[in-house]
Design a protein around this motif. Structure first.
Motif, PDB file in Angstrom:
ATOM      1  N   ALA A  63     -11.549  46.715  30.981  1.00  0.00           N
ATOM      2  CA  ALA A  63     -10.684  45.541  30.806  1.00  0.00           C
ATOM      3  C   ALA A  63     -11.180  44.364  31.645  1.00  0.00           C
ATOM      4  N   LEU A  64     -11.581  44.650  32.872  1.00  0.00           N
ATOM      5  CA  LEU A  64     -12.019  43.587  33.789  1.00  0.00           C
ATOM      6  C   LEU A  64     -13.305  42.910  33.324  1.00  0.00           C
ATOM      7  N   THR A  65     -14.112  43.636  32.563  1.00  0.00           N
ATOM      8  CA  THR A  65     -15.443  43.126  32.203  1.00  0.00           C
ATOM      9  C   THR A  65     -15.505  42.590  30.778  1.00  0.00           C
ATOM     10  N   ARG A  66     -14.352  42.322  30.166  1.00  0.00           N
ATOM     11  CA  ARG A  66     -14.348  41.764  28.801  1.00  0.00           C
ATOM     12  C   ARG A  66     -14.520  40.254  28.795  1.00  0.00           C
ATOM     13  N   ALA A  67     -14.304  39.609  29.927  1.00  0.00           N
ATOM     14  CA  ALA A  67     -14.270  38.141  29.947  1.00  0.00           C
ATOM     15  C   ALA A  67     -15.651  37.553  30.215  1.00  0.00           C
ATOM     16  N   LYS A  68     -15.997  36.500  29.452  1.00  0.00           N
ATOM     17  CA  LYS A  68     -17.255  35.786  29.710  1.00  0.00           C
ATOM     18  C   LYS A  68     -17.078  34.854  30.910  1.00  0.00           C
ATOM     19  N   ASN A  69     -15.925  34.177  30.979  1.00  0.00           N
ATOM     20  CA  ASN A  69     -15.713  33.188  32.042  1.00  0.00           C
ATOM     21  C   ASN A  69     -14.818  33.700  33.168  1.00  0.00           C
ATOM     22  N   ARG A  70     -13.659  34.174  32.803  1.00  0.00           N
ATOM     23  CA  ARG A  70     -12.682  34.484  33.839  1.00  0.00           C
ATOM     24  C   ARG A  70     -11.666  35.506  33.337  1.00  0.00           C
ATOM     25  N   VAL A  71     -11.235  36.368  34.254  1.00  0.00           N
ATOM     26  CA  VAL A  71     -10.180  37.313  33.900  1.00  0.00           C
ATOM     27  C   VAL A  71      -8.976  37.067  34.806  1.00  0.00           C
ATOM     28  N   TYR A  72      -7.796  36.989  34.209  1.00  0.00           N
ATOM     29  CA  TYR A  72      -6.558  36.774  34.965  1.00  0.00           C
ATOM     30  C   TYR A  72      -5.773  38.079  35.010  1.00  0.00           C
ATOM     31  N   LEU A  73      -5.328  38.432  36.202  1.00  0.00           N
ATOM     32  CA  LEU A  73      -4.578  39.676  36.382  1.00  0.00           C
ATOM     33  C   LEU A  73      -3.123  39.341  36.646  1.00  0.00           C
ATOM     34  N   VAL A  74      -2.261  39.746  35.745  1.00  0.00           N
ATOM     35  CA  VAL A  74      -0.838  39.418  35.865  1.00  0.00           C
ATOM     36  C   VAL A  74      -0.063  40.660  36.271  1.00  0.00           C
ATOM     37  N   TYR A  75       0.651  40.561  37.372  1.00  0.00           N
ATOM     38  CA  TYR A  75       1.428  41.717  37.824  1.00  0.00           C
ATOM     39  C   TYR A  75       2.554  41.237  38.711  1.00  0.00           C
ATOM     40  N   SER A  76       3.539  42.098  38.915  1.00  0.00           N
ATOM     41  CA  SER A  76       4.627  41.770  39.826  1.00  0.00           C
ATOM     42  C   SER A  76       4.297  42.318  41.204  1.00  0.00           C
ATOM     43  N   PRO A  77       4.322  41.462  42.235  1.00  0.00           N
ATOM     44  CA  PRO A  77       4.052  41.977  43.582  1.00  0.00           C
ATOM     45  C   PRO A  77       5.114  42.969  44.044  1.00  0.00           C
ATOM     46  N   LEU A  78       6.233  43.023  43.326  1.00  0.00           N
ATOM     47  CA  LEU A  78       7.279  43.975  43.700  1.00  0.00           C
ATOM     48  C   LEU A  78       6.940  45.388  43.247  1.00  0.00           C
ATOM     49  N   ASP A  79       6.087  45.501  42.232  1.00  0.00           N
ATOM     50  CA  ASP A  79       5.844  46.813  41.644  1.00  0.00           C
ATOM     51  C   ASP A  79       4.423  46.885  41.078  1.00  0.00           C
ATOM     52  N   PRO A  80       3.407  46.647  41.922  1.00  0.00           N
ATOM     53  CA  PRO A  80       2.060  46.535  41.388  1.00  0.00           C
ATOM     54  C   PRO A  80       1.430  47.884  41.045  1.00  0.00           C
ATOM     55  N   SER A  81       0.481  47.852  40.110  1.00  0.00           N
ATOM     56  CA  SER A  81      -0.351  49.020  39.820  1.00  0.00           C
ATOM     57  C   SER A  81      -1.118  49.399  41.093  1.00  0.00           C
ATOM     58  N   ASN A  82      -1.385  50.688  41.254  1.00  0.00           N
ATOM     59  CA  ASN A  82      -2.166  51.126  42.409  1.00  0.00           C
ATOM     60  C   ASN A  82      -3.544  50.469  42.432  1.00  0.00           C
ATOM     61  N   PHE A  83      -4.074  50.180  41.238  1.00  0.00           N
ATOM     62  CA  PHE A  83      -5.377  49.517  41.165  1.00  0.00           C
ATOM     63  C   PHE A  83      -5.297  48.106  41.760  1.00  0.00           C
ATOM     64  N   MET A  84      -4.174  47.436  41.528  1.00  0.00           N
ATOM     65  CA  MET A  84      -4.012  46.102  42.103  1.00  0.00           C
ATOM     66  C   MET A  84      -3.908  46.184  43.623  1.00  0.00           C
ATOM     67  N   LYS A  85      -3.199  47.220  44.091  1.00  0.00           N
ATOM     68  CA  LYS A  85      -3.074  47.399  45.553  1.00  0.00           C
ATOM     69  C   LYS A  85      -4.456  47.593  46.163  1.00  0.00           C
ATOM     70  N   GLU A  86      -5.305  48.348  45.461  1.00  0.00           N
ATOM     71  CA  GLU A  86      -6.654  48.590  45.974  1.00  0.00           C
ATOM     72  C   GLU A  86      -7.452  47.292  46.002  1.00  0.00           C
ATOM     73  N   LEU A  87      -7.332  46.493  44.933  1.00  0.00           N
ATOM     74  CA  LEU A  87      -8.063  45.222  44.896  1.00  0.00           C
ATOM     75  C   LEU A  87      -7.604  44.281  45.990  1.00  0.00           C
ATOM     76  N   GLU A  88      -6.326  44.369  46.339  1.00  0.00           N
ATOM     77  CA  GLU A  88      -5.776  43.512  47.391  1.00  0.00           C
ATOM     78  C   GLU A  88      -6.257  43.934  48.774  1.00  0.00           C
ATOM     79  N   SER A  89      -6.631  45.202  48.909  1.00  0.00           N
ATOM     80  CA  SER A  89      -6.956  45.718  50.239  1.00  0.00           C
ATOM     81  C   SER A  89      -8.220  45.047  50.772  1.00  0.00           C
ATOM     82  N   GLU A  90      -8.399  45.143  52.083  1.00  0.00           N
ATOM     83  CA  GLU A  90      -9.521  44.443  52.721  1.00  0.00           C
ATOM     84  C   GLU A  90     -10.877  45.023  52.336  1.00  0.00           C
ATOM     85  N   GLU A  91     -10.847  46.215  51.746  1.00  0.00           N
ATOM     86  CA  GLU A  91     -12.080  46.888  51.362  1.00  0.00           C
ATOM     87  C   GLU A  91     -12.908  46.045  50.376  1.00  0.00           C
TER      88      GLU A  91
END
Ligand SMILES: [Zn+2]
Ligand SMILES: [Zn+2]
Ligand SMILES: [Zn+2]
Length: 211
Positions: A63-91
């Motif tokens: 999903a992340l690699t379908r965009a030629k220019n830009r990919v927008y990730l829409v989620y609620s910070p109240l209930d994010p996917s674990n994948f979003m939490k990982e992307l947010e982490s300092e790692e």
């Protein structure tokens, strides 16, 4: 300008490309989706994969690699996917302001948690009525009082008052017990008295102040 919008699942997006991609539903119960482990598929896989949710992780990568220019990730910070939490982490060296909606933390209704800085505050229902709590509970136990006047702002201590972050309400606070001070009628006129005062309870707070 000729804009074409197509809505599809991640599965259907395989081998496709678009100038801009918007991913929705990046919520905790949507991605990774919980599904029964396919034993045959596990056997056919060349190596036992060490990452949790490996299959859904591959799907997210697609999903992340379908965009030629830009990919927008829409989620609620109240209930994010674990994948979003990982992307947010300092790692990961990600551009945080493009992931976290910058306006969200400035929204007076749902400000960022002042204690942990990672969670956002939202209204929860407690046994004593609604209150504001941190989305990172139980890791963060920060709570705040909701303004009972506008029901949208939070009451914060400002000098001798509790002031609302949303409306003009400022409630004087009892310096003895922290309760609200209310305007009361007495023999000699109006005065401020503690809301925790009970006429039939001698140990209740009896703080008063002149208006
Ligand atoms: Zn917090
Ligand atoms: Zn208010
Ligand atoms: Zn008091």
């Amino acid at each position: 300008m000729n804009v074409e919008i197509e809505l599809m699942t991640i599965h259907a997006s395989k081998d496709k490309e678009a100038d801009y991609v918007v991913l929705i539903g990046l919520l905790s119960d949507e991605l990774p989706a919980e599904k029964p482990v396919d034993d045959i598929l596990e056997l056919l896989l060349p190596l036992k994969e060490s990452y949790p949710d490996a299959e859904e992780r591959r799907l997210f990568y697609v999903a992340l690699t379908r965009a030629k220019n830009r990919v927008y990730l829409v989620y609620s910070p109240l209930d994010p996917s674990n994948f979003m939490k990982e992307l947010e982490s300092e790692e990961y060296n990600t551009c945080q302001h493009e992931i976290i909606n910058g306006d969200f933390s400035q929204n007076p209704y749902f400000p960022a948690c002042p204690e942990c800085g990672r969670g956002v505050l939202s209204i929860k229902n407690g046994s004593h009525g609604p209150f504001v709590g941190c989305s990172k509970f139980p890791v963060c136990k920060h709570t705040e009082n909701i303004c009972s006047f506008c029901r949208s702002g939070i009451l914060e201590k400002k000098g001798e008052n509790l002031a609302c972050t949303n409306c003009q309400v400022a409630i004087p606070v009892c310096p003895k017990c922290g309760g609200d001070l209310l305007i009361r009628e007495g023999k000699y006129g109006q005065f401020l008295g503690c809301s925790n005062y009970r006429s039939d309870d001698v140990i209740s707070c009896n703080y008063t102040r002149k208006i």
